[in-house]
Design a protein around this motif. Structure first.
Motif, PDB file in Angstrom:
ATOM      1  N   ASN A   1       0.858  -1.194   0.000  1.00 21.46           N
ATOM      2  CA  ASN A   1       0.000   0.000   0.000  1.00 21.46           C
ATOM      3  C   ASN A   1       0.891   1.240   0.000  1.00 21.46           C
ATOM      4  O   ASN A   1       1.172   1.828   1.054  1.00 21.46           O
ATOM      5  N   LEU A   2       1.323   1.637  -1.173  1.00 16.33           N
ATOM      6  CA  LEU A   2       2.322   2.702  -1.277  1.00 16.33           C
ATOM      7  C   LEU A   2       1.751   4.064  -0.904  1.00 16.33           C
ATOM      8  O   LEU A   2       2.441   4.886  -0.294  1.00 16.33           O
ATOM      9  N   GLU A   3       0.504   4.318  -1.279  1.00 16.51           N
ATOM     10  CA  GLU A   3      -0.112   5.607  -0.941  1.00 16.51           C
ATOM     11  C   GLU A   3      -0.172   5.789   0.570  1.00 16.51           C
ATOM     12  O   GLU A   3       0.136   6.864   1.096  1.00 16.51           O
TER      13      GLU A   3
ATOM     14  N   VAL B   1       3.372   6.424   1.945  1.00 16.53           N
ATOM     15  CA  VAL B   1       3.803   7.815   1.736  1.00 16.53           C
ATOM     16  C   VAL B   1       3.143   8.728   2.769  1.00 16.53           C
ATOM     17  O   VAL B   1       3.799   9.607   3.353  1.00 16.53           O
TER      18      VAL B   1
ATOM     19  N   ALA C   1       9.426   4.809  -0.679  1.00 17.87           N
ATOM     20  CA  ALA C   1       8.013   4.698  -1.067  1.00 17.87           C
ATOM     21  C   ALA C   1       7.759   5.444  -2.381  1.00 17.87           C
ATOM     22  O   ALA C   1       7.072   4.932  -3.280  1.00 17.87           O
ATOM     23  N   TYR C   2       8.307   6.648  -2.496  1.00 22.20           N
ATOM     24  CA  TYR C   2       8.171   7.389  -3.750  1.00 22.20           C
ATOM     25  C   TYR C   2       8.847   6.638  -4.901  1.00 22.20           C
ATOM     26  O   TYR C   2       8.341   6.607  -6.025  1.00 22.20           O
TER      27      TYR C   2
ATOM     28  N   GLU D   1       9.231   3.408  -5.227  1.00 19.12           N
ATOM     29  CA  GLU D   1       8.372   2.292  -5.618  1.00 19.12           C
ATOM     30  C   GLU D   1       7.191   2.768  -6.453  1.00 19.12           C
ATOM     31  O   GLU D   1       6.658   2.021  -7.276  1.00 19.12           O
ATOM     32  N   LYS D   2       6.789   4.020  -6.254  1.00 17.07           N
ATOM     33  CA  LYS D   2       5.715   4.613  -7.056  1.00 17.07           C
ATOM     34  C   LYS D   2       6.233   5.177  -8.381  1.00 17.07           C
ATOM     35  O   LYS D   2       5.459   5.738  -9.159  1.00 17.07           O
ATOM     36  N   LYS D   3       7.531   5.044  -8.605  1.00 17.02           N
ATOM     37  CA  LYS D   3       8.194   5.562  -9.809  1.00 17.02           C
ATOM     38  C   LYS D   3       8.133   7.086  -9.901  1.00 17.02           C
ATOM     39  O   LYS D   3       8.153   7.655 -10.990  1.00 17.02           O
ATOM     40  N   GLU D   4       8.102   7.727  -8.743  1.00 20.66           N
ATOM     41  CA  GLU D   4       8.123   9.190  -8.679  1.00 20.66           C
ATOM     42  C   GLU D   4       9.546   9.602  -8.297  1.00 20.66           C
ATOM     43  O   GLU D   4       9.859   9.867  -7.137  1.00 20.66           O
TER      44      GLU D   4
END
Length: 237
Positions: free
Chosen positions: A37-39, A42, A65-66, A68-71
């Motif tokens: 649950n990446l959101e 974060v 975390a960012y 893993e979200k590719k941000e």
């Protein structure tokens, strides 16, 4: 009027007194990351650093975390904060290098990997990632050194042999590349990219049509569609 003020004030004070500590928020963020649950992760890591801006581990975790979200840019910003607070840990340097690698900022990634390696030479994951940065910079000899270092720690890594082969090709060593690609395939029979590169190398560098076509056909059967162009042009009787 005064009664109503106190009725609202008491729950507010209770809520403030029971708000999770930065450590608890950090632990919950780790659990959210592990659950995918990446959101939520974060959000929790963000709350942790809002509560304690000097919480270097939470800044690093927020960056992960960012990532893993590719941000990538948000990740780099969080890693920057972690490094500003604690420049003795290899982790945010290594992680920032990984984000820069994803952005193809190879020289910046290399600098971070060098720093991470200097802070903790026992972290062998650095060798492979630094090798990728060097490969991106076309520094083939140095890339080969790092890929060999990674393989000396764990020789059962198909992906490392595959990228070692790329460095060998860049270094004008097709025979070495074919040897590395053979190792990659032996370790992973479904490595379509390795079959493709081996087939192309056999045909273009060594003129071995039969073996090259055989490997290209395997690559195509595994879903590597780029092989079809070579097969159609060179492998149709």
């Amino acid at each position: 009027m005064y009664t109503r003020i106190w009725l609202f004030a008491i729950p507010l004070l209770w809520a403030l007194s029971c708000s999770p500590s930065p450590d608890k928020l950090f632990e919950a963020g780790v659990e959210a990351m592990e659950a995918g649950n990446l959101e939520k992760a974060v959000s929790l890591f963000g709350r942790a650093v809002e509560s304690d801006e000097s919480f270097a581990r939470a800044w690093n975790a927020l960056g992960v975390a960012y990532f893993e979200k590719k941000e990538w840019d948000q990740a780099i910003g969080a890693f920057n904060r972690a490094i500003a607070i604690d420049s003795t840990s290899y982790k945010p340097f290594f992680n920032r290098g990984n984000a820069q690698l994803e952005k193809r900022e190879f020289r910046s990634a290399l600098l971070d990997y060098n720093t991470a390696n200097g802070l903790d030479p026992s972290q062998t994951d650095i060798y492979y990632n630094r090798g990728l940065a060097l490969l991106g910079m076309e520094a083939y000899e140095d890339a080969l050194f790092d890929f060999d270092m990674a393989l000396s720690v764990n020789p059962n890594q198909s992906i490392v042999y595959f990228n070692k082969a790329k460095a060998q090709l860049g270094n004008n060593d097709p025979l070495g590349a074919i040897s590395s690609l053979t190792e990659a395939i032996n370790l992973d029979k479904r490595n379509a990219a390795a079959f493709y590169l081996k087939g192309v190398t056999q045909m273009s560098a060594l003129g071995e049509k039969e073996g090259g076509c055989a490997d290209l056909k395997v690559a195509l059967s595994l879903g590597y569609t780029q092989a079809k162009e070579w097969i159609d042009e060179f492998c149709v009787d």
